[in-house]
Design a protein around this motif. Structure first.
Motif, short mmCIF file in Angstrom:
data_model
loop_
_atom_site.label_atom_id
_atom_site.label_comp_id
_atom_site.label_asym_id
_atom_site.label_seq_id
_atom_site.Cartn_x
_atom_site.Cartn_y
_atom_site.Cartn_z
N PHE A 205 26.40 -2.35 62.64
CA PHE A 205 26.06 -2.30 61.21
C PHE A 205 25.32 -0.99 60.95
CE2 PHE A 205 25.94 -6.99 62.02
CZ PHE A 205 27.09 -7.30 61.30
N THR A 206 25.91 -0.15 60.14
CA THR A 206 25.27 1.11 59.79
C THR A 206 25.05 1.14 58.29
OG1 THR A 206 26.38 2.26 61.61
CG2 THR A 206 25.43 3.63 59.88
N LEU A 207 23.80 1.07 57.91
CA LEU A 207 23.45 1.11 56.49
C LEU A 207 22.78 2.44 56.20
CD1 LEU A 207 22.07 -2.49 55.92
CD2 LEU A 207 24.34 -1.63 55.46
N LYS A 208 23.57 3.39 55.76
CA LYS A 208 23.02 4.70 55.45
C LYS A 208 22.47 4.69 54.03
CE LYS A 208 25.89 7.39 58.61
NZ LYS A 208 26.83 8.52 58.76
N PRO A 209 21.23 5.11 53.87
CA PRO A 209 20.64 5.12 52.53
C PRO A 209 21.29 6.17 51.65
CG PRO A 209 19.20 6.23 54.09
CD PRO A 209 20.31 5.64 54.89
N GLN A 210 21.25 5.95 50.34
CA GLN A 210 21.80 6.95 49.42
C GLN A 210 21.00 8.25 49.51
OE1 GLN A 210 21.82 5.10 45.58
NE2 GLN A 210 23.63 3.88 46.01
N SER A 211 19.75 8.13 49.79
CA SER A 211 18.93 9.32 50.00
C SER A 211 18.08 9.08 51.24
CB SER A 211 18.02 9.57 48.78
OG SER A 211 17.21 8.45 48.53
N VAL A 212 17.76 10.17 51.94
CA VAL A 212 17.01 10.05 53.18
C VAL A 212 15.65 9.41 52.92
CG1 VAL A 212 16.04 11.32 55.14
CG2 VAL A 212 18.20 12.04 54.13
N ILE A 213 15.06 9.78 51.79
CA ILE A 213 13.78 9.21 51.38
C ILE A 213 14.04 8.28 50.20
CG2 ILE A 213 11.53 9.77 50.37
CD1 ILE A 213 11.58 12.35 51.92
N ALA A 214 13.35 7.15 50.19
CA ALA A 214 13.56 6.16 49.14
C ALA A 214 13.35 6.77 47.76
CB ALA A 214 12.60 4.99 49.34
N ASP A 215 14.13 6.29 46.80
CA ASP A 215 14.03 6.79 45.42
C ASP A 215 12.67 6.51 44.79
OD1 ASP A 215 16.64 7.63 45.64
OD2 ASP A 215 17.48 5.81 44.75
N THR A 216 11.94 5.58 45.38
CA THR A 216 10.64 5.21 44.82
C THR A 216 9.52 6.16 45.27
OG1 THR A 216 10.38 3.69 46.69
CG2 THR A 216 11.19 2.77 44.61
N VAL A 217 9.87 7.18 46.07
CA VAL A 217 8.86 8.10 46.60
C VAL A 217 8.96 9.46 45.91
CG1 VAL A 217 8.02 9.32 48.65
CG2 VAL A 217 8.84 6.97 48.84
N ASP A 218 7.83 9.95 45.39
CA ASP A 218 7.74 11.32 44.89
C ASP A 218 7.41 12.21 46.08
OD1 ASP A 218 8.21 10.62 42.25
OD2 ASP A 218 6.08 10.33 41.81
N ASN A 219 8.28 13.16 46.39
CA ASN A 219 8.12 13.98 47.60
C ASN A 219 7.65 15.39 47.22
OD1 ASN A 219 8.33 14.33 50.42
ND2 ASN A 219 10.29 15.37 50.18
N TRP A 220 6.36 15.63 47.38
CA TRP A 220 5.75 16.89 46.95
C TRP A 220 5.60 17.86 48.11
CZ3 TRP A 220 0.97 14.70 43.82
CH2 TRP A 220 1.44 14.00 42.70
N LEU A 221 5.67 19.14 47.78
CA LEU A 221 5.47 20.22 48.76
C LEU A 221 4.40 21.16 48.24
CD1 LEU A 221 6.60 21.45 51.44
CD2 LEU A 221 8.08 22.88 49.99
N ILE A 222 3.34 21.35 49.03
CA ILE A 222 2.22 22.20 48.61
C ILE A 222 2.00 23.30 49.64
CG2 ILE A 222 -0.26 22.30 48.14
CD1 ILE A 222 -0.13 19.50 47.05
N ALA A 223 2.00 24.56 49.17
CA ALA A 223 1.76 25.70 50.06
C ALA A 223 0.26 25.90 50.26
CB ALA A 223 2.39 26.96 49.46
N ALA A 224 -0.16 25.96 51.53
CA ALA A 224 -1.59 26.15 51.83
C ALA A 224 -2.01 27.59 51.55
CB ALA A 224 -1.86 25.78 53.27
N LYS A 225 -1.14 28.56 51.83
CA LYS A 225 -1.40 29.98 51.55
C LYS A 225 -2.77 30.44 52.05
CE LYS A 225 1.47 30.26 47.40
NZ LYS A 225 1.48 30.50 45.94
#
Length: 446
Positions: A205-225
């Motif tokens: 049984f292979t259940l591949k998600p529509q997205s790697v990260i759940a749609d309920t997660v806001d995925n932020w990227l912050i540069a430390a600089k």
């Protein structure tokens, strides 16, 4: 709507699910539970947080015979935390099966006491880490050879942490008609020989998600600089009102450093990593589960062993070397349809690592901290993606403009405009002549 009652489960199991407020099976549970009840060997592949633990525990508990004083099922997990988590779920589900014995065997606990207790009676269900279970089998204390079902949970992590050989030795002690259940978020190529060795015709049984990260997660990227990451983390923790935050770092030293800094700022922070004594880790895990701490700093060893409801934020203080660890970290939040926020800090020079994650289908939203607030930021690839401005002027005029601009004499702009107008007039005359010649040639050819 599907319910667990459709599987004709016994009332004690239904009651155990009800105690956990679980009445609707997840996608992986809908597929796996009936297959396990039919006695099939199964390979289940689905993302973290999809309900794999209940998918194998429910049918196993249903099939166990409390009257038989023998080991009937063995479950291995790659970390103490994960094994303890499975044990907690199993004992809760089996709350209404008082005669059933479920034991948890993990490293760092008193092995001599475990051996002594095993002399009196054997558990029907064994849960634990591969090393300790193998030790008990080799000592002759644990008579696991009677097991009819063997579960390898988080098989990819078992491989990564070097425990597959121990799992192989455990599997070799079981009968040939063993029902084997293997669950994993990914199935690495190096795992395939082991699967072929013990599983002839498994149901996959292979259940591949529509997205790697759940749609309920806001995925932020912050540069430390060049900014102090610890200070950034402190700001993120004190902005808004996060319910429970898990902060992940790559090493024990990094966890200790972050923990010390945040503690010095007056925050109540728990830390979990492999360097902490097992009893202390167990105590901290219980306190975290009881929501005594609002902030937890951990290494990837604990990433799959932490299953706490209501994790509102995950902060990646460092990008993990293994991309799968990133997915498992972020998978701690946004579970069961709840909203979550994952924040990744990165420094200059780590763009390639971010690009690798994006190649997996992970989308980041760039953010920055300004005036005590998290605000939208610019795309780090803006220089690559923005369109260059096209200068419509000819190379001759552009060259003249650059030359005159360097001189910067009065009236140089008028001089450039005059030259440009003259060039346009000349080009228009040339086009007019070419059109006249083309017209004459067309008349002659008729």
């Amino acid at each position: 709507m599907a319910t667990f009652k459709q599987y004709a489960l016994s009332q004690p199991i239904i009651d155990g699910l009800a105690d956990m407020h679980i009445d609707t099976p997840t996608a992986i549970q809908e597929k796996v539970i009936p297959a396990v009840l039919r006695g099939e060997s199964v390979i289940g592949q689905s993302q973290t947080g999809s309900g794999k633990t209940h998918a194998f525990l429910v049918p196993i508990l249903e099939k166990l015979d409390a009257k038989e004083d023998t080991v009937q099922a063995v479950i291995t997990a790659p970390s103490r935390e994960l094994a303890t988590q499975i044990y907690t779920v199993a004992t809760t589900l089996a709350k209404h099966l008082p005669d059933l014995r479920i034991h948890n065997y993990v490293g760092g606990t008193d092995k001599s006491k475990q051996i002594e207790k095993l002399q009196n009676n054997q558990p029907q269900l064994v849960i634990g880490t591969p090393g300790r279970i193998l030790d008990l089998i080799k000592s002759g204390a644990l008579a696991a050879h009677t097991a009819q079902t063997f579960v390898v949970d988080e098989a990819d992590m078992t491989l990564d942490m070097g425990f597959l050989n121990q799992v192989d030795q455990i599997a070799a002690t079981f009968p040939k008609d063993l029902q084997m259940l293997v669950f994993s978020a990914t199935i690495p190529q190096k795992l395939e020989p082991f699967l072929k060795k013990y599983m002839a015709n498994p149901t996959i049984f292979t259940l591949k998600p529509q997205s790697v990260i759940a749609d309920t997660v806001d995925n932020w990227l912050i540069a430390a600089k060049g900014r102090d990451k610890n200070q950034l983390i402190y700001q993120l923790l004190t902005i808004g009102q996060p319910f429970l935050v898990l902060i992940f770092a790559n090493t024990k030293h990094a966890v200790d450093h972050i923990h010390q800094f945040l503690t010095d700022q007056g925050l109540e922070v728990a830390k979990i990593h492999g360097g902490i004594p097992p009893r202390e880790r167990k105590r901290v895990m219980k306190e975290v589960a009881a929501l005594k701490y609002q902030y937890v700093v951990a290494t990837d060893l604990a990433a799959r062993g932490i299953d706490i409801k209501g994790v509102s934020h995950v902060i990646n203080a460092e990008i993990p070397s293994d991309n799968e660890f990133f997915i498992h970290r972020v998978g701690r939040t946004g579970r069961n349809g709840m909203h979550g926020t994952a924040i990744t800090l990165y420094t200059p020079g780590q763009e390639d690592q971010i690009a690798e994650l994006e190649h997996l289908g992970i989308h980041f939203t760039p953010k920055a901290i300004k005036n005590g607030e998290v605000v939208d930021s610019y795309d780090r690839n803006r220089r690559v993606t923005r369109k260059a401005k096209v200068d419509p002027r000819s190379l001759k005029i552009r060259g003249l403009a650059a030359k005159e601009a360097k001189k910067h004499k009065p009236g140089y702009k008028k001089k450039i405009k005059k030259a440009e107008a003259k060039e346009q007039w000349f080009n228009a005359r040339v086009k007019k002549r070419e059109a006249l010649r083309a017209s004459r040639k067309a008349k002659k050819s008729k």
